[in-house]
Every structure is written in C-alpha cells, then in structure tokens.
Design an enzyme around this catalytic site. Structure first.
Site, mmCIF file in Angstrom:
data_model
loop_
_atom_site.group_PDB
_atom_site.id
_atom_site.type_symbol
_atom_site.label_atom_id
_atom_site.label_comp_id
_atom_site.label_asym_id
_atom_site.label_seq_id
_atom_site.Cartn_x
_atom_site.Cartn_y
_atom_site.Cartn_z
ATOM 1 N N ARG A 26 0.865 -1.182 0.000
ATOM 2 C CA ARG A 26 0.000 0.000 0.000
ATOM 3 C C ARG A 26 0.894 1.222 0.000
ATOM 4 O O ARG A 26 1.336 1.692 1.044
ATOM 5 C CB ARG A 26 -0.902 0.000 1.236
ATOM 6 C CG ARG A 26 -2.044 1.025 1.170
ATOM 7 C CD ARG A 26 -2.656 1.273 2.527
ATOM 8 N NE ARG A 26 -1.818 2.117 3.353
ATOM 9 C CZ ARG A 26 -1.768 2.070 4.683
ATOM 10 N NH1 ARG A 26 -2.501 1.198 5.348
ATOM 11 N NH2 ARG A 26 -0.986 2.888 5.360
ATOM 12 N N TYR A 52 4.055 5.633 11.116
ATOM 13 C CA TYR A 52 4.323 4.277 11.563
ATOM 14 C C TYR A 52 5.169 3.490 10.588
ATOM 15 O O TYR A 52 5.395 2.307 10.761
ATOM 16 C CB TYR A 52 3.013 3.516 11.850
ATOM 17 C CG TYR A 52 1.959 3.638 10.772
ATOM 18 C CD1 TYR A 52 0.908 4.539 10.912
ATOM 19 C CD2 TYR A 52 1.990 2.842 9.622
ATOM 20 C CE1 TYR A 52 -0.066 4.662 9.940
ATOM 21 C CE2 TYR A 52 1.028 2.956 8.648
ATOM 22 C CZ TYR A 52 -0.009 3.870 8.809
ATOM 23 O OH TYR A 52 -0.978 3.988 7.855
ATOM 24 N N HIS A 90 -3.478 5.144 4.271
ATOM 25 C CA HIS A 90 -4.729 4.370 4.348
ATOM 26 C C HIS A 90 -5.860 5.170 3.711
ATOM 27 O O HIS A 90 -6.599 4.668 2.855
ATOM 28 C CB HIS A 90 -5.032 4.043 5.812
ATOM 29 C CG HIS A 90 -6.368 3.423 6.020
ATOM 30 N ND1 HIS A 90 -6.701 2.182 5.500
ATOM 31 C CD2 HIS A 90 -7.471 3.865 6.662
ATOM 32 C CE1 HIS A 90 -7.951 1.904 5.829
ATOM 33 N NE2 HIS A 90 -8.443 2.899 6.528
#
Lengths: 491, 307
Positions: free
Chosen positions: A379, A392, A383
C-alpha cells in the site's frame, strides 16, 4: 455403529468396575463375546504390566484397576472400526490401521508430535514479469492482444492520475475524504480485465479500478465524491463508496469484510440459477482476521459455489503490519485450512494477476468451487486522507515501493518492450487524463446536491407514515430558518 | 416456495432436521437441500450470505435457530441489511425475511430467552412484525416474503403448538396493520405475541368483573399502526400496554412515547405499561414465571386504570 460399540464397551467396563470379580476374567469374557467379534481381530490380549507409567505412585487396588480400564478404553477408542476391510488388516502392522471417525478415514500414528507452526519454506509466489518488466522464459502465461494490453495499461495510468488529482482535491478542501489505490493499480485493472462484465463484484473500498475498467466514467466518480444529485448513491454515503448496479459492482460499505459473506450468498444464487458467471470479492490482509472472512470461506467450500476470494495483502491494515495481523504464512495457507484451492501471486505484476484471475474464474465456474488468490503487494499511499502513514513506517520504505516495484512502471516496461507504447504516448495520455479529471471535478462541484426528500427515500421501498411526518417536519423547520441551513441543498 | 423459485431458506438445521421447532419440516425433501440450506454456526456470515443472495435476485428466508442467536448477526442486519438499499441510492434491494423463535420459553435459560425486538427496533430500513396465531402467522409470513423490504418476523417459542382452522388458499395480511382481537369501551390494551393470550385470559376475568376491555394485537412492531391504536384511544381514553420486553428500551417504551406524542389530549390517565423486569431471565421455573407478565397483574392494572 462405531459409537454404539464404544458405548456398549464403555458400559461393559463400567459395569465390571462395579463388580468385584477379577478384572482379567472379565476382559477375556469381553473379548470373547460374540457381539465384539470384530474387535478380536484388532485388540491383542491386554498385557499385564502395561501401566508402568502409573506404578510409581502409591495407588490402591481400585485406582490401579481404573487406570487399567482407562488404558483399555484408550485402545478401544483407537482401534474400533466397523468397515468390513478392517477384518482383513493384519494385527502385526498397526501403522496401516485406519480410523473411521465422522469426517472420513484417517491413518493413525503412534508418534506424539505436533505439526510445526510454520513451514520451512513459504508458499511460492507466482509471477511472470521480472522487476524490469521482462517476461520470464518458460513461463505459464496467456498471450494477450495489443488492444487488451493497451487498454489495461491506460486504465492503470488513469487510475494513478485520478488518485493523485482526487487526493489533492481533498487536501484543498474540495472533497471531504478520499482513499487512493496507489501501488495496487495492477490488482485493480488486471483482475477486472480477466473477468466478464456479468460477474458480480463485491469490493472492500480500494478497488475503484474495477469500476473504471467496466466503464464508470471519471464524471461518475467525481459525482459520487461530491455527493451531488447525479450520483447513483444519491449523496447518502461518504466518498469512495461507489456502487453501480448496471456494472454489477455492489455498493461499498464501510464495514470491513462484511462483503465476503455477501459474495458467497451471491455465488449461491448463481449456483441455484445455474448461471455461467462467477463472483469476485476483494479484501485486505486486515479483513482476513474478521469472523466474516473465516465463516464465508468455510461455507463457500461446503456449499461449492463459484466465488473468487481476492486478498490484497498490501502489508498494512492502517498502522498494523501483517506480522501483527497473523502469524500464519500469509493468507494463502488459510485456503488449505478451509478446503479452498488457493494461489499466491505477485500483486504488482499485471500479467500474473490477469493469468491467475482468468484461470480462477474458469475453475470456479466449471468446477463450482471457491478459489482464494493472495496477491502480495504494497500500500504505497496512506490508508486514507485521514491517515499519515509516515507516523508508523519509514519514508524510505514508501519511496522504495513507489519506485522500482511500482506495478505501473513494470507493466509499462513490458508493453514498451513489445513496441506497443512509448514515451510520447505516455506523456500525451497522462496530461489528457489530468485535464479530464480536473474538468470533471469542476463540473461535479457545481452540480446541485440531492434534495432533502432523498434523505427519506429508499429507507424502504415506499416511505412509511412516520418517515413522511419526519420529512414534513424537517421541511417546515428548514423553511422557517433558511439562513441556518446549507444554501446549496434544495428542499 | 412453490409460487416463486427465488424463495429459499437458510439457517442452522433447517434442512433434513426440519428446524429446531420443525417450522421447515418437509421442505428440504420437497425443494432440495440447496434451496433449504443448512448453514454452519456463523450467524453473522449466513445472514450476510442471505443479504448477498437477496441483492442478486433471490428472496431468502434466514432463520435464527433461536432469535437470540441473531445478536451475532447484528452487524450484518444493522449496517448492511437495513442500510444498503439506502446507501446504494436504491440500486440494490434486500428482500429478506429474518425469522425465528424468540421470547421467554419454559426454562430455556437466560441466553435463549431474549426479546430481540427491543434491540432491533431502532435499525432504520427494516420492518418488524410479530405473529401470534396460526392465521396471522401464515398471512404475515407470506406478506413478509413478498415485501421488497427486509422484514424481521418474530415468532414465539411457546406458540408453535397452537391449533387453529385456517384457510387453505393463499392470503396475505398487511404488514403494517394491527389486529382488533376484542372490541371494547373501557380501556385499550395493546399487546403482541404471547402476551396476547395472557391478556385474553385476563379479559375473561375482567368481563366477569364488569369491565369492557378493547384488546389490540399490535402485530406491526415497526412501524406502529398508530391509526388503529389512535382510534381505539380516542374511544376509550385509557391505555394499558402488556409486553414481554424488558422495561428499559422495549417495544412498550417506544409505544408509550409514540402514544404520548400523538394522542396525549385523548388520555384520561397516564399510560400504564406492564413489562418484564430488567433482569436476565432466570432458569428456575417459578422465577421465570414471575419475570413474565401474568393475567392477575393485567387485571389489577386495568382495575387501577379504570378507577
């Protein structure tokens, strides 16, 4: 029959425990009884000193007998079988003895060992293009036409550009929310390309490319994002929750993995109506932790329905990396657990995806079976617009995946290698799409929002009295305080 | 199922076993075990399956072996079943019927004595009906199957043994209509499902004492048939609600609010509502009996209302 044998032998043993007669006398009577004649062939006479493990402890006679009985019971359990071929098995080679429990025959083993929690080697990953977009030799791959290849590539580019521009428009405050598909363009387009238009699609939310492939226009995308009166959802859902009945793409719901059982139900209806099409459902690595995923996989296998479970394992579920999501070897091994044929593929290799989905579809329909495809990918974007993934994960990691392993670049290298594309076509196409997307945003922005009446329609087929009353109340209130309500929402 | 090939049944043990209360007995033999489907124990998922099948053209009837198990299906029922017709802009409809035995039985234990109508009543997009007699069970079931909306049909565990002469031919009852059980003049008693029988028992006593109760089986739990209820209140001016739900947040609570809002001027006395206590249903038979509203309580309540 097996269970009644056991019950009867258990009762026999319990009866004998209560009686005071000698244990070995009783056992020989038991083994000689006509009723248990089949067991004779499989049970050797009980050896006298078999309970060495228990003799260390100081036990009374009664408890010793209890352990002997427990031992006999264990042996009975493991050797009872009522199929006729048991009587032919030689007693001297117990390794060939078979247990016949509900669920089927299974060989038994005397070794006490647990299967390991991981295998030596992970399940291999199918790919046909190398890192530089060159087709391997000797590869299992379909020949695709120039037309199809160009259509696939241009759709991937459209998706990429559309994502960039729409994401920016959210950042500029023009739309409220967006989620990109960056890094998963190949999954979106290539899987859609391998399906037929009448195959049902149950998406999670990172698969707008499937809609794009089927003909959803940029304007239609923009309308949904702006929630204007032209959009098919009538402005009720948040952005990226596309749905199109005519394109067989079922409206996105925010709930994770709830679409997976829906897909199984849809496949069930295809099976009932004997249709020549299948269902595909998409979900991420995170979605495989939900109860819905497991029950749906299990049930699809039992029901034998034509559904493709497509897992986009992109390494991250918001901020949760896969090694905190599960400890299995990814998702592909779960297929085996449920009795579903499965494959792991390179999710950044458009041709591999095309091949796998094409074959999976054939198999699903012809053999009426579910199929699990785990596509490994990354990804590369956040998100959603509500996320900043640099919190993160490292920027280097993100940049790396946007670079060499970029699925669009790899496929571009392949079609350019075939002479079907070039740099000029590329820049022309990209700038044209960018213009188009900017254009549709401007148009969509100016279109009216759906009227207030649409807030109360479609809750049921026909609005009931209480909703009509509630709508009348809202209309009255808004008319009275027009200045306190948004001016661009018609009544 | 004979009229429409798209109608199918799914649930635990509905096939050859015939269902936990034998509601689907004989159907698997007649229609095959694909159309009368035995599901694994995963309520959320087979409810989801039913929703997916409904969106693609089938008309599934999803059975909760006991209504309480449908609590596991709450996500699918609330977030998808009730919602998808709306959020898809009307593109996809979900004509499912979700049914099952519920209510307080005879010593089934707390977990199997749930009254799901209280929990589900808020969900937008679904309709709820409760049947109470063989006659209305057939009519409401047919209506629910033919409806394009998702309908939850509440059956009661203790009412399956009722016997009644009902017409052989097809008939369909109105899903949004209440049933006038006993017309009267003094007080309106609103009830549904099993409590209807307790109310009718109390009514016998009340008639002997000289009262004339009007008993209405509301049947439609969402939305309420405020037309029938309102007309009754305008006549009697006194309302007693008798329900099996718990006091807090039950159907009675919502009905009380709806009546107060709409018919306050017609009331001569505050609305009385008899419900079960806010406790998990005890297993002990005597205690269980005391959690459920009994006829003597109903008689006492009417006497108090009519003072």
């Amino acid at each position: 029959m097996a269970s009644s044998c056991l019950t009867k032998s258990k009762n026999f043993i319990i009866y004998n425990l209560k009686s005071k007669s000698s244990f070995t006398d009783r056992i020989s009577a038991f083994t000689n009884s006509l009723f248990h004649h089949r067991l004779l062939h499989t049970i050797s006479p009980l050896p006298v000193r078999k309970h060495a493990a228990y003799s260390r402890v100081n036990r009374t006679d009664d408890s010793q007998r209890f352990f002997e009985l427990a031992y006999v019971q264990r042996r009975l359990h493991s050797t009872v079988s009522v199929s006729s071929d048991v009587t032919q098995l030689p007693v001297e080679s117990p390794s060939l003895q078979i247990l016949d429990f509900p669920g089927g025959k299974v060989k038994f083993t005397k070794k006490l060992s647990f299967t390991s929690n991981s295998t030596e080697e992970r399940v291999h990953c199918y790919r046909v293009l190398d890192d530089n977009g060159q087709l391997f030799t000797d590869v299992d791959s379909l020949e695709i036409s120039k037309e199809l290849a160009i259509k696939m590539y241009t759709n991937m580019v459209t998706l990429e550009v559309m994502d960039t521009v729409f994401y920016e428009s959210q950042r500029q405050g023009r739309i409220s929310f967006y989620a990109t598909t960056t890094g998963e363009e190949a999954i979106n387009i290539a899987s859609a390309a391998a399906l037929n238009d009448n195959d049902f699609v149950f998406p999670q939310y990172r698969e707008p490319g499937v809609l794009l492939w089927r003909g959803f226009t940029l304007q239609e995308f923009a309308n949904q994002l702006f929630g204007n009166k032209h959009e098919y959802g009538k402005g009720r859902q948040m952005p990226i929750h596309y749905g199109s009945r005519k394109l067989n793409y079922f409206t996105v719901a925010s709930t994770v993995a709830t679409q997976i059982p829906h897909a199984v139900g849809a496949a069930y209806s295809l099976k009932m109506e004997k249709q020549d099409s299948c269902v595909i459902t998409y979900f991420g690595d995170g979605g495989t932790s939900t109860a819905d995923f497991h029950a749906a996989m299990n049930f699809a296998a039992v029901l034998e329905v034509p559904v493709i479970f497509f897992c986009r394992n992109n390494g991250w579920a918001i901020s949760t990396p896969v090694n905190e999501q599960f400890r299995s070897d990814g998702v592909v091994v779960k297929g085996k657990a449920y009795g579903v044929p499965s494959i792991r593929i390179d999710g950044n290799d458009a041709l591999a995806i095309y091949n796998a989905v094409y074959e999976a579809r054939k198999m699903a329909i012809k053999e009426q079976t579910p199929v699990l495809i785990e596509a490994l990918t990354y990804r590369a974007g956040h998100h959603t617009t509500s996320d900043d993934s640099t919190r993160y994960r490292s920027v280097e990691e993100i940049e790396r995946w946007r670079g060499d392993q970029n699925p669009v670049k790899r496929f571009r290298a392949w079609i350019e290698g075939r002479g079907w594309w070039n740099g000029v076509a590329e820049s022309e196409y990209r700038s044209s799409i960018r213009k188009q997307v900017a254009q549709v945003i401007q148009v969509a922005e100016r279109v009216e929002k759906p009227p207030v009446a649409d807030m109360f329609n479609d809750v049921y087929d026909v609005p009931p009295t209480n909703l009509n009353e509630q709508e009348a109340f809202v209309q009255k209130t808004v008319k009275k305080h027009r200045q306190d309500y948004p001016s661009d929402v018609p009544l | 199922m004979e009229r429409d090939v798209r109608v199918c049944v799914m649930g635990e043990d509905v096939g050859h076993y015939g269902g936990s209360y034998k509601v689907t007995k004989g159907l698997a033999e007649k229609y095959g075990d694909l159309r009368v489907l035995d599901t694994p124990i995963a309520e959320n998922s087979f409810t989801g399956m039913g929703i997916g099948a409904a969106m693609t053209g089938l008309r599934p009837i999803i059975e909760g072996m006991n209504m309480g198990f449908l609590l596991l299906a709450f996500n699918q029922i609330s977030n998808n079943c009730g919602m998808l017709h709306y959020t898809s802009g009307g593109q996809f409809k979900i004509p499912v019927v979700i049914r099952g035995p519920g209510g307080v039985g005879r010593q089934l234990g707390a977990e199997h004595s749930q009254r799901l109508e209280s929990y589900f009543q808020s969900i937008p997009g679904i309709q709820m009906v409760a049947c109470s007699t063989p006659y209305n069970a057939k009519g409401l079931m047919k209506a629910a199957i033919r409806s394009d909306n998702p309908v939850i049909l509440f059956e009661h565990v203790l009412l399956y043994n009722l016997k009644e002469r009902i017409p052989d031919e097809e008939y369909v009852l109105n899903l949004e209509e209440a049933e006038m059980v006993r017309p009267g003049e003094h007080v309106t008693i609103l009830t549904y499902s099993r409590m209807r029988y307790h109310v009718m028992q109390a009514a016998k006593t009340l008639v002997n004492k000289g009262y004339d109760p009007e008993v209405i089986d509301i049947r439609s739990l969402k939305p309420f048939d405020l037309y029938t209820i309102g007309n009754s209140i305008k006549k009697t001016h006194r309302v007693l609600i008798v329900e099996e739900c718990m006091r807090t947040g039950g159907i009675g609570a919502s009905l009380t609010a709806a009546i107060t809002e709409n018919f306050h001027d017609y009331l001569d006395a505050p609305i009385m509502c008899l419900s079960s206590q806010d406790v998990p249903t005890p297993y002990a038979g005597t205690l269980e009996e005391w959690t459920v509203v009994q006829p003597p309580q109903i008689v006492a309540a009417v006497e108090q209302l009519c003072r």
